[in-house]
Design a protein around this motif. Structure first.
Motif, PDB file in Angstrom:
ATOM      1  N   LEU A 130     -12.237 -20.051 -13.871  1.00  0.00           N
ATOM      2  CA  LEU A 130     -11.500 -19.948 -14.939  1.00  0.00           C
ATOM      3  C   LEU A 130     -10.104 -19.574 -14.840  1.00  0.00           C
ATOM      4  O   LEU A 130      -9.681 -18.847 -13.745  1.00  0.00           O
ATOM      5  CB  LEU A 130     -12.095 -18.934 -16.097  1.00  0.00           C
ATOM      6  N   SER A 162      -6.035 -29.152 -17.435  1.00  0.00           N
ATOM      7  CA  SER A 162      -6.801 -30.079 -18.335  1.00  0.00           C
ATOM      8  C   SER A 162      -7.205 -31.333 -17.774  1.00  0.00           C
ATOM      9  O   SER A 162      -8.462 -31.604 -17.853  1.00  0.00           O
ATOM     10  CB  SER A 162      -5.876 -30.231 -19.395  1.00  0.00           C
ATOM     11  N   ASP A 163      -6.457 -31.831 -17.039  1.00  0.00           N
ATOM     12  CA  ASP A 163      -6.589 -33.149 -16.449  1.00  0.00           C
ATOM     13  C   ASP A 163      -7.910 -33.206 -15.372  1.00  0.00           C
ATOM     14  O   ASP A 163      -8.785 -33.944 -15.269  1.00  0.00           O
ATOM     15  CB  ASP A 163      -5.632 -33.857 -15.758  1.00  0.00           C
ATOM     16  N   ASN A 164      -7.862 -31.629 -14.726  1.00  0.00           N
ATOM     17  CA  ASN A 164      -9.134 -31.572 -13.747  1.00  0.00           C
ATOM     18  C   ASN A 164     -10.306 -30.878 -14.300  1.00  0.00           C
ATOM     19  O   ASN A 164     -10.959 -30.216 -13.608  1.00  0.00           O
ATOM     20  CB  ASN A 164      -8.441 -30.703 -12.699  1.00  0.00           C
ATOM     21  N   LYS A 165     -10.275 -30.653 -15.569  1.00  0.00           N
ATOM     22  CA  LYS A 165     -11.393 -29.964 -16.566  1.00  0.00           C
ATOM     23  C   LYS A 165     -11.547 -28.549 -15.802  1.00  0.00           C
ATOM     24  O   LYS A 165     -12.796 -28.077 -15.780  1.00  0.00           O
ATOM     25  CB  LYS A 165     -12.513 -30.863 -16.212  1.00  0.00           C
ATOM     26  N   ILE A 166     -10.609 -27.957 -15.670  1.00  0.00           N
ATOM     27  CA  ILE A 166     -10.795 -26.341 -15.285  1.00  0.00           C
ATOM     28  C   ILE A 166     -10.553 -25.611 -16.793  1.00  0.00           C
ATOM     29  O   ILE A 166      -9.531 -25.927 -17.301  1.00  0.00           O
ATOM     30  CB  ILE A 166      -9.591 -25.941 -14.262  1.00  0.00           C
ATOM     31  N   PRO A 167     -11.372 -24.831 -17.125  1.00  0.00           N
ATOM     32  CA  PRO A 167     -11.460 -24.071 -18.154  1.00  0.00           C
ATOM     33  C   PRO A 167     -10.119 -22.966 -18.408  1.00  0.00           C
ATOM     34  O   PRO A 167      -9.761 -22.504 -17.118  1.00  0.00           O
ATOM     35  CB  PRO A 167     -12.666 -23.107 -18.147  1.00  0.00           C
ATOM     36  N   LEU A 195      -4.116 -30.402 -24.923  1.00  0.00           N
ATOM     37  CA  LEU A 195      -5.280 -30.078 -23.886  1.00  0.00           C
ATOM     38  C   LEU A 195      -6.757 -30.305 -24.191  1.00  0.00           C
ATOM     39  O   LEU A 195      -6.930 -29.742 -25.358  1.00  0.00           O
ATOM     40  CB  LEU A 195      -4.865 -28.541 -23.155  1.00  0.00           C
ATOM     41  N   SER A 196      -7.464 -30.417 -23.253  1.00  0.00           N
ATOM     42  CA  SER A 196      -8.998 -30.500 -23.670  1.00  0.00           C
ATOM     43  C   SER A 196      -9.919 -29.564 -22.923  1.00  0.00           C
ATOM     44  O   SER A 196     -11.054 -29.623 -23.260  1.00  0.00           O
ATOM     45  CB  SER A 196      -9.450 -31.953 -22.760  1.00  0.00           C
ATOM     46  N   ASN A 197      -9.186 -28.534 -22.502  1.00  0.00           N
ATOM     47  CA  ASN A 197     -10.001 -27.491 -21.938  1.00  0.00           C
ATOM     48  C   ASN A 197      -9.913 -25.857 -22.352  1.00  0.00           C
ATOM     49  O   ASN A 197     -10.129 -25.050 -21.557  1.00  0.00           O
ATOM     50  CB  ASN A 197      -9.695 -27.433 -20.188  1.00  0.00           C
ATOM     51  N   LYS A 199     -10.724 -22.631 -23.678  1.00  0.00           N
ATOM     52  CA  LYS A 199     -11.808 -22.015 -24.046  1.00  0.00           C
ATOM     53  C   LYS A 199     -11.430 -20.745 -24.962  1.00  0.00           C
ATOM     54  O   LYS A 199     -12.385 -20.211 -25.701  1.00  0.00           O
ATOM     55  CB  LYS A 199     -12.506 -21.400 -22.887  1.00  0.00           C
TER      56      LYS A 199
END
Length: 250
Positions: A130, A162-167, A195-197, A199
């Protein structure tokens, strides 16, 4: 390598505000930014200008963690200062922690991210569960006034995570007269929407409790005339950011 050493300001056990659960918190020494509201000015100097930091190895840190792990089941958080100033040390600590199934959290401003050279960051995020990302100000020019640095690399770091999917948990301190405008909250929410990540979002009210520390260090506190932000105003700011974020996601 387990005997990689880091310059450590202090260690806190049973931390409750630096990631999920009760955590073992490592404060690294050294930070390039000079945020006007910084509450840890004694962590600024990497070469011990203001505080007698300790030189500890990865093994030292994990040994201390093992002695309290029954109370710090949330995992290990590395904060600062700015941990990215000692990225090799943090990477090795997280690597060893990861091998023991310990949750790892990095509390950083991201200011030292290098978009054109990510090799060291690629290594770090392999073992990072995280990232607590501090976005001080969404406006670049105002960010420079607040911290002495541009926010470009910080926002690029958010996109990289975000690109590397790290929360990510976004952290944002609201300071009266500095970044407490609705337009800034809306802009921050819109950026988060790209951003996609994400939390979590922590909107923290500015306080001036660091004034005595500045006085003891003989440093002028730049915001001594700035009143603390109320909790109600912090909640209002958070609601605006969240609504803007949700609208951006539609």
């Amino acid at each position: 390598m387990e005997n990689t050493f880091g310059k450590i300001h202090s260690i806190e056990t049973c931390g409750t505000v630096d990631g999920p659960g009760i955590r073992f918190v490592v404060f690294t020494q050294g930070c390039p930014m000079r945020c006007l509201y910084c509450h840890n000015p004694d962590t600024w100097g990497i070469n011990d200008e203001l505080n007698a930091c300790k030189k500890l190895s990865v093994t030292d840190i994990l040994t201390q963690y093992d002695s309290v792990k029954e109370f710090c089941k949330g995992g290990i958080t590395v904060t600062g200062g700015e941990p990215l100033m000692q990225i090799e040390f943090v990477s090795e600590l997280f690597k060893q922690a990861n091998s023991k199934n310990i949750h790892t959290a990095l509390d950083t401003s991201g200011v030292l991210f290098t978009p054109d050279y990510t090799e060291k960051f690629d290594e770090l995020i392999k073992y990072t569960s995280l990232v607590l990302l501090d976005i001080k100000h969404i406006d670049e020019e105002e960010h420079k006034k607040l911290t002495g640095h541009s926010n470009k690399n910080i926002l690029e770091f958010a996109k990289y995570l975000s690109d590397n999917k790290i929360p990510i948990w976004i952290r944002h301190v609201v300071v009266p007269g500095v970044n407490d405008k609705e337009e800034y909250f809306i802009k921050l929410g819109k950026f988060m929407g790209t951003l996609s990540n994400i939390k979590a979002l922590d909107v923290l009210p500015y306080h001036n409790m660091a004034i005595p520390k500045y006085e003891s260090l003989g440093i002028d506190y730049p915001l001594k005339d700035t009143p603390p932000l109320s909790k109600d105003d912090a909640i209002k700011a958070r609601n605006i950011i969240i609504n803007s974020y949700r609208n951006a996601k539609k």
